[in-house]
Design a protein around this motif. Structure first.
Motif, PDB file in Angstrom:
ATOM      1  N   ALA A  63      13.718  24.228  84.291  1.00 47.63           N
ATOM      2  CA  ALA A  63      13.773  25.654  84.257  1.00 47.63           C
ATOM      3  C   ALA A  63      13.257  26.516  83.246  1.00 47.63           C
ATOM      4  CB  ALA A  63      15.204  26.202  84.771  1.00 47.63           C
ATOM      5  N   GLY A  64      12.964  25.714  82.094  1.00 49.07           N
ATOM      6  CA  GLY A  64      12.207  26.465  80.977  1.00 49.07           C
ATOM      7  C   GLY A  64      13.466  27.078  80.352  1.00 49.07           C
ATOM      8  N   ALA A  65      14.799  26.990  80.273  1.00 52.47           N
ATOM      9  CA  ALA A  65      15.655  27.573  79.761  1.00 52.47           C
ATOM     10  C   ALA A  65      16.010  26.693  78.426  1.00 52.47           C
ATOM     11  CB  ALA A  65      16.946  27.597  80.477  1.00 52.47           C
ATOM     12  N   LEU A  66      15.564  25.290  78.282  1.00 55.36           N
ATOM     13  CA  LEU A  66      15.827  24.413  76.973  1.00 55.36           C
ATOM     14  C   LEU A  66      14.839  23.512  76.643  1.00 55.36           C
ATOM     15  CD1 LEU A  66      18.150  23.180  75.312  1.00 55.36           C
ATOM     16  CD2 LEU A  66      18.634  21.677  77.274  1.00 55.36           C
ATOM     17  N   ASP A  67      14.468  23.277  75.708  1.00 55.87           N
ATOM     18  CA  ASP A  67      13.239  22.316  75.445  1.00 55.87           C
ATOM     19  C   ASP A  67      13.724  20.823  75.185  1.00 55.87           C
ATOM     20  OD1 ASP A  67      13.470  21.648  72.072  1.00 55.87           O
ATOM     21  OD2 ASP A  67      14.146  23.611  72.496  1.00 55.87           O
TER      22      ASP A  67
END
Length: 320
Positions: free
Chosen positions: A264-268
């Motif tokens: 979701a692009g919230a955490l790398d």
């Protein structure tokens, strides 16, 4: 009735299971001569029982299944005082004169806190000489989780605790593994005492999410949104708290859940992998019941990728 090479009868471990149930402790079967649950008891905490009919029906069919006590449903916290494996040496902070095993570490903690060694409670000797399980009841309204002496959230070297989400091998069982063989025997048959307040304080002190390595370019956990930090803390705890028989499952589930956040692009990816690997370090060891670094990396890699293929839908109004 079946018997093992040590003469332990299926009827004897059935009696041991019944004795635990009579104390109000929830039990489930382990593999014969082992500490791992049977394959059909992966959800062992939900299936653990005090029902005499169920216990007799299972154990009397043989073979001599070992007995486990599920600590959470039983209202127990068990302090596991272990002994070092062959070749194991204490970490620098515990390389002290006279400190050779978990009981010595607990004695040092008692001295540092001005408290007596907690001997007046239900006590079981474990398979390796010097090992002990001290049974306590937890503080009211405080759900304690498992800790490991190999992790900074634990009490100290060679001291684990088992509480909600954990189990211990029950007295009456016999374990025979490469790192030690022997029976589990009651040596102080009294009701479990309340967990000493000073130990409860140590076990409920605020803990940090595992930090990233100094060479990581993934940023720090503190830079992430609060809901991502909470997810990292929760999944790291899931991994660190996992018990024998469920460690890879816990790591796989935690990595999948964090993978959905990376998708979701919230955490790398690098942060998720680093935090999970550090949490898994507590389970690394030389026996078949342990986890190897290579296995942990492979599980993390594949489960993160699987989770990323099913990203979470995150909205501003409901970020969690």
């Amino acid at each position: 009735m079946t018997t093992t090479r040590t003469g332990v009868l299926a009827a004897e471990v059935a009696d041991a299971a019944m004795a635990c149930a009579a104390r109000g402790w929830h039990v489930f079967p382990l593999q014969p001569r082992d500490k791992r649950p049977l394959s059909q008891f992966t959800d062992w905490e939900a299936h653990a029982t005090t029902d005499p009919a169920r216990i007799r029906a299972f154990w009397e069919r043989g073979p001599a299944f070992n007995v486990a006590v599920a600590c959470g449903p039983s209202g127990l916290i068990v302090v596991d005082l272990d002994t070092p494996k062959p070749g194991e040496t204490p970490p620098p902070e515990w390389a002290l004169p006279g400190v050779n095993e978990g009981a010595d570490v607990l004695a040092v903690l008692c001295e540092r806190h001005g408290e007596a060694f907690p001997t007046d409670t239900f006590t079981v000797t474990t398979r390796r000489r010097g090992g002990m399980h001290l049974y306590f009841t937890p503080p009211p309204g405080n759900e304690l989780r498992n800790t490991s002496g190999r992790y900074r959230t634990g009490l100290g070297w060679l001291i684990d605790t088992r509480a909600c989400g954990g189990y211990v091998v029950a007295p009456g069982s016999y374990v025979d593994l490469p790192d030690g063989a022997g029976p589990y025997r009651i040596v102080n048959d009294v009701p479990p005492a309340p967990l000493p307040a000073w130990l409860a304080r140590l076990l409920t002190a605020p803990h940090q999410v595992p930090s990233l390595g100094a060479n990581s370019d993934a940023g720090t956990v503190a830079d992430l949104p609060a809901y991502v930090q909470a997810a990292l803390k929760g999944e790291a705890a899931r991994v660190a708290d996992a018990v024998t028989g469920g460690r890879n499952h816990a790591l796989n589930k935690a990595a999948y859940n964090l993978g959905r956040l990376t998708g979701a692009g919230a955490l790398d990816h690098e942060t998720a992998a680093a935090v999970l690997f550090e949490a898994a370090v507590v389970h690394f060891g030389p026996t078949r019941a342990d986890v190897t670094p290579a296995e942990a990396r492979a599980t993390i890699r594949s489960a993160l990728a699987a989770g990323a293929r099913n990203p979470r839908t995150i909205t501003r109004g409901n970020p969690a």
